[in-house]
Enzyme design. Structure first.
Site, short mmCIF file in Angstrom:
data_model
loop_
_atom_site.label_atom_id
_atom_site.label_comp_id
_atom_site.label_asym_id
_atom_site.label_seq_id
_atom_site.Cartn_x
_atom_site.Cartn_y
_atom_site.Cartn_z
N ASP A 38 0.84 -1.19 0.00
CA ASP A 38 0.00 0.00 0.00
C ASP A 38 0.88 1.25 0.00
O ASP A 38 1.84 1.33 0.77
CB ASP A 38 -0.90 -0.04 1.25
CG ASP A 38 -1.99 1.01 1.19
OD1 ASP A 38 -3.06 0.72 0.63
OD2 ASP A 38 -1.75 2.13 1.69
N ASN A 53 -2.49 12.80 -3.44
CA ASN A 53 -3.52 13.21 -4.41
C ASN A 53 -4.04 14.61 -4.12
O ASN A 53 -4.19 15.42 -5.03
CB ASN A 53 -4.70 12.23 -4.34
CG ASN A 53 -4.74 11.29 -5.53
OD1 ASN A 53 -4.21 11.61 -6.60
ND2 ASN A 53 -5.37 10.15 -5.36
N HIS A 104 -4.99 14.75 -9.14
CA HIS A 104 -5.26 13.36 -9.53
C HIS A 104 -4.37 12.86 -10.67
O HIS A 104 -4.04 11.69 -10.73
CB HIS A 104 -6.74 13.17 -9.86
CG HIS A 104 -7.59 13.14 -8.64
ND1 HIS A 104 -7.73 12.02 -7.86
CD2 HIS A 104 -8.28 14.12 -8.02
CE1 HIS A 104 -8.49 12.29 -6.82
NE2 HIS A 104 -8.86 13.57 -6.89
N ASP A 108 -2.21 9.54 -10.52
CA ASP A 108 -2.18 8.43 -11.48
C ASP A 108 -0.75 8.11 -11.91
O ASP A 108 -0.37 6.94 -12.03
CB ASP A 108 -3.02 8.78 -12.73
CG ASP A 108 -4.52 8.63 -12.46
OD1 ASP A 108 -4.88 8.17 -11.34
OD2 ASP A 108 -5.32 8.96 -13.35
N GLU A 112 -4.86 2.35 -4.24
CA GLU A 112 -3.39 2.42 -4.19
C GLU A 112 -2.81 1.14 -3.59
O GLU A 112 -1.73 1.13 -3.05
CB GLU A 112 -2.95 3.66 -3.39
CG GLU A 112 -3.21 3.62 -1.90
CD GLU A 112 -4.60 4.14 -1.49
OE1 GLU A 112 -5.54 4.09 -2.31
OE2 GLU A 112 -4.72 4.58 -0.34
#
Ligand SMILES: [Mg+2]
Length: 307
Positions: free
Chosen positions: A177, A185, A190, A194, A221
């Protein structure tokens, strides 16, 4: 230099107990791909397992194991069932045609064979088989990272669990994780989020070398790696190595309380599958270990201890 037609890359297996029939069919198909042959059902299944042909031309009337049985066994094996099977038979009745299709064949060729018809049908089925394989590949992948998706991972986990249970060998799992990804973010937006997911996916894939290991995006994630034939000690080494690989990449994370860059937490578990446990236990244990890694300060790998 002329380019080869795409079917030249295909592998076609002919299973027939008549050497004359094999010779005739190989002659008809010789420029359509690599031709393999076997003169019995058992030898044909073995060859199909090793070479994974795209298409099998299968004689119905054979000694020992007939074509229907060969077809059923190939279709029951998850490693081979995607290959297309065409029956070749002298009994061209409606019943035998139905039986062939019900056994899992895609088509049916009657003897005596007509070369242009055989070539046209083989070309069609090779084309279809390729399109299906490409679709399957797409259905198994995560669109953003290109890693396998959770659906594919779940299938592989169930399969490897059974395989390791039969063999009595340890199977390990790593849940990974990204630390404080929400803060990343919120701070960078965003699109950067990504890009970060893609980068971490690349790093995990780069750190995971054995071909049997499955790297997947589990969701958000969170990533997961299935480690076949790996005990707890080796899984722990892998987890520590992974944390290090992500940390040294030093992708800036200005809002992380852990470090000035992106880090990951890893939860590991290892077990010899048996009657008392299930694939779900493996997932639950790794998830619990991941939670422990987070609670202990993140940027570390923790191995689950048995409950
Ligand atoms: Mg025969």
């Amino acid at each position: 230099m002329p380019t080869k037609p795409p079917e030249a890359q295909s592998t076609i297996l002919i299973i027939d107990d008549s050497v004359d029939a094999i010779r005739l069919l190989s002659g008809i198909l010789k420029d359509m791909g690599q031709i393999l042959f076997a003169t019995s059902g058992a030898a044909g299944i073995e060859l199909a397992q090793q070479r994974r042909p795209q298409l099998i031309l299968l004689d119905v009337e054979m000694q020992a194991m007939d074509g229907y049985e060969v077809c059923r066994r190939i279709k029951a094996d998850s490693d081979m069932r995607d290959c297309a099977i065409m029956f070749v038979t002298a009994q061209s009745t409606m019943d035998s045609e139905v039986a062939a299709l019900e056994a899992g064949a895609v088509d049916f060729l009657s003897k005596p064979l007509n070369a242009p018809v055989v070539r046209a049908r083989v070309r069609t089925h090779l084309k279809l088989q390729r399109a299906t394989a490409a679709l399957m590949q797409l259905a198994n992948k995560d669109g953003l990272t290109g890693l396998f998706n959770r659906r594919y991972f779940d299938e592989q986990l169930a399969r490897e669990f059974l395989r390791h249970k039969r063999q009595g060998l340890p199977l390990s799992l790593a849940f990974i994780d990204i630390d404080c990804f929400k803060a990343y973010n919120d701070h960078y937006g965003h699109q950067s989020g990504d890009a970060c997911l893609k980068r971490v996916a690349e790093l995990i894939e780069g750190a995971t070398q054995r071909p049997s290991e499955v790297v997947a995006r589990y969701g958000g994630e969170e990533f997961v790696v299935l480690l076949p034939y790996t005990d707890a000690a080796d899984a722990a080494k892998y987890g520590a190595w992974l944390c290090e690989q992500i940390a040294v990449d030093a992708l800036a994370h200005a809002r992380s309380p852990v470090a000035a860059h992106i880090t990951v937490s890893v939860g590991l578990t290892s077990m010899v599958p048996g009657e008392a446990n299930s694939a779900l236990n493996l997932v639950a244990d790794a998830d619990r270990a991941l939670y422990q890694a987070k609670s202990a300060g993140r940027n570390r790998a923790v191995t689950a201890t048995p409950l």
